[in-house]
Design an enzyme around this catalytic site. Structure first.
Site, PDB file in Angstrom:
ATOM      1  N   CYS A  63      35.118  38.343  39.530  1.00  0.00           N
ATOM      2  CA  CYS A  63      34.621  36.995  39.223  1.00  0.00           C
ATOM      3  C   CYS A  63      33.096  36.984  39.123  1.00  0.00           C
ATOM      4  O   CYS A  63      32.403  37.416  40.047  1.00  0.00           O
ATOM      5  CB  CYS A  63      35.089  36.010  40.296  1.00  0.00           C
ATOM      6  N   GLY A 110      44.019  36.128  28.872  1.00  0.00           N
ATOM      7  CA  GLY A 110      43.448  34.978  29.561  1.00  0.00           C
ATOM      8  C   GLY A 110      43.293  33.800  28.630  1.00  0.00           C
ATOM      9  O   GLY A 110      44.249  33.055  28.366  1.00  0.00           O
ATOM     10  N   MET A 123      43.606  32.681  36.273  1.00  0.00           N
ATOM     11  CA  MET A 123      42.524  31.792  35.825  1.00  0.00           C
ATOM     12  C   MET A 123      42.458  30.562  36.718  1.00  0.00           C
ATOM     13  O   MET A 123      43.435  29.806  36.826  1.00  0.00           O
ATOM     14  CB  MET A 123      42.731  31.389  34.359  1.00  0.00           C
ATOM     15  N   LYS A 149      41.607  43.927  40.229  1.00  0.00           N
ATOM     16  CA  LYS A 149      41.100  43.513  38.922  1.00  0.00           C
ATOM     17  C   LYS A 149      39.577  43.481  39.009  1.00  0.00           C
ATOM     18  O   LYS A 149      39.017  42.835  39.900  1.00  0.00           O
ATOM     19  CB  LYS A 149      41.649  42.136  38.547  1.00  0.00           C
TER      20      LYS A 149
END
Ligand SMILES: Cc1cc2nc3c(=O)[nH]c(=O)nc-3n(C[C@H](O)[C@H](O)[C@H](O)COP(=O)(O)O)c2cc1C
Length: 324
Positions: free
Chosen positions: A101, A227, A18, A140
């Site tokens: 992202c 997260g 993060m 990811k």
């Protein structure tokens, strides 16, 4: 479950990468509370190869937090390969490639989840990075660009063919950003595809021990990644691990125990940065912390905490909450 040479126990719980959150201090704290692997925030491949010092400092890892993954993003094969080689020198346990992202400044330029619109390029980058380094490479990503393009099941197979050591799937599309509920059915479809043999790490809305359990039981994932549930609550890893291993929720600690954890985190930030930046950096954790939820008439205290400019002022306000 293994990722490259790393071996994990039955129910691994990872701290998600993060931006501006998973700095070395927070990662160490989450590790102390039982996170099985921690990730740095994403690091720009372009900035790394230009030797930008602020970016290079994000590569700093410590032996105490191992296993630790360093995450990079970018959209050019050459830059990603070079950046991965620079990361390798920092000796992380894993190099993770960010193809998830959603923010405009990244995805709009074709990096992060923007790569989901050019899967051939995404795969070319992945294969080239796997070939270029000796550390396990993981990816990811999200389900796809939008609801009409949920390509993850096919993409996962092709990523596996590139030689990645594990795949993390966040159960949202880019179009969803962080809104709505994560869709775990497609994460389950990736995991239960008989062609898949690499570990699948499920991510999205795992914010309680019960949800973590459900992810393992219902969808069969090899690990879960947490997260937002950890921001202002690094102790969540302890609760999850305890529940996953024993089936029971751990005994709740007194308020001042959790408060002392937050204070420890603030002290670490102040020490690592400086007082002003350390306090600023801690605000996101204070604002998000479940510790202060449900306290009657708390709004003025919350505002005061988020306005405090020094550690002394902030701790003074916090001590008054405890005294109440
Ligand atoms: C403040 C913030 C920063 C994030 N930065 C990154 C990042 O640098 N790299 C990444 O792969 N994902 C990043 N994410 C996404 C998380 O890793 C995770 O996939 C997402 O929050 C869903 O998991 P959660 O529901 O447990 O929060 C970020 C999320 C948040 C809230």
């Amino acid at each position: 479950m293994n990722i490259g040479h790393l071996t994990f126990d039955d129910y691994p719980v990872f701290l998600a990468p993060m931006e501006d959150v998973t700095d070395i201090g927070f990662r160490l704290l989450c590790k102390q509370f039982g996170a099985d692997m921690v990730y740095t925030e994403f690091i720009s491949s372009d900035a790394l190869i230009r030797h930008i010092s602020k970016t290079q400092s994000k590569l700093e890892v410590s032996d105490e937090e191992r296993p630790v993954a360093v995450q990079i993003y970018g959209r050019e094969v050459e830059a990603m390969v070079r950046a991965a080689q620079i990361c390798e020198e920092a000796q992380p346990d894993v190099i993770d490639l960010n193809f998830g992202c959603p923010v405009k400044k990244v995805a709009g330029k074709g990096a992060g989840s923007g790569m989901l619109r050019t899967p051939d390029k995404l795969l070319e980058i992945t294969a080239a990075v796997v070939k270029a380094v000796n550390v396990p490479v993981t990816v990811k990503t999200r389900l796809g660009w939008d609801a009409d393009n949920q390509i993850i099941v096919d993409l996962a197979e092709r990523l596996q063919d590139c030689g990645i050591a594990a795949l993390t799937v966040h159960g949202r599309t880019r179009a969803q950003m962080y809104a709505g509920e994560a869709d775990w059915t497609l994460i389950g479809a990736v995991k239960n595809n008989p062609r898949m043999h690499i570990p699948i790490i499920g991510n999205g809305d795992i914010n309680s021990p019960e949800r973590a359990r459900q992810a393992f039981d219902r969808y069969g994932v090899d690990a879960v990644m947490v997260g937002r549930g950890s921001i202002g609550a690094p102790w969540i890893f302890q609760a999850m691990k305890h529940y996953l291993n024993t089936g029971e929720l751990p005994e709740k600690q007194p308020f001042d125990y959790y408060l002392s954890v937050l204070k420890q985190q603030i002290c670490q930030s102040v020490e690592r940065l400086d007082e002003r930046r350390g306090i600023l950096h801690s605000r996101r954790h204070i604002a998000a912390s479940p510790l202060f939820k449900g306290i009657p008439d708390f709004k003025p205290t919350r505002i005061a905490m988020l306005r405090a400019a020094t550690k002394e002022e902030l701790f003074g306000i916090m001590e008054q909450i405890y005294a109440k």
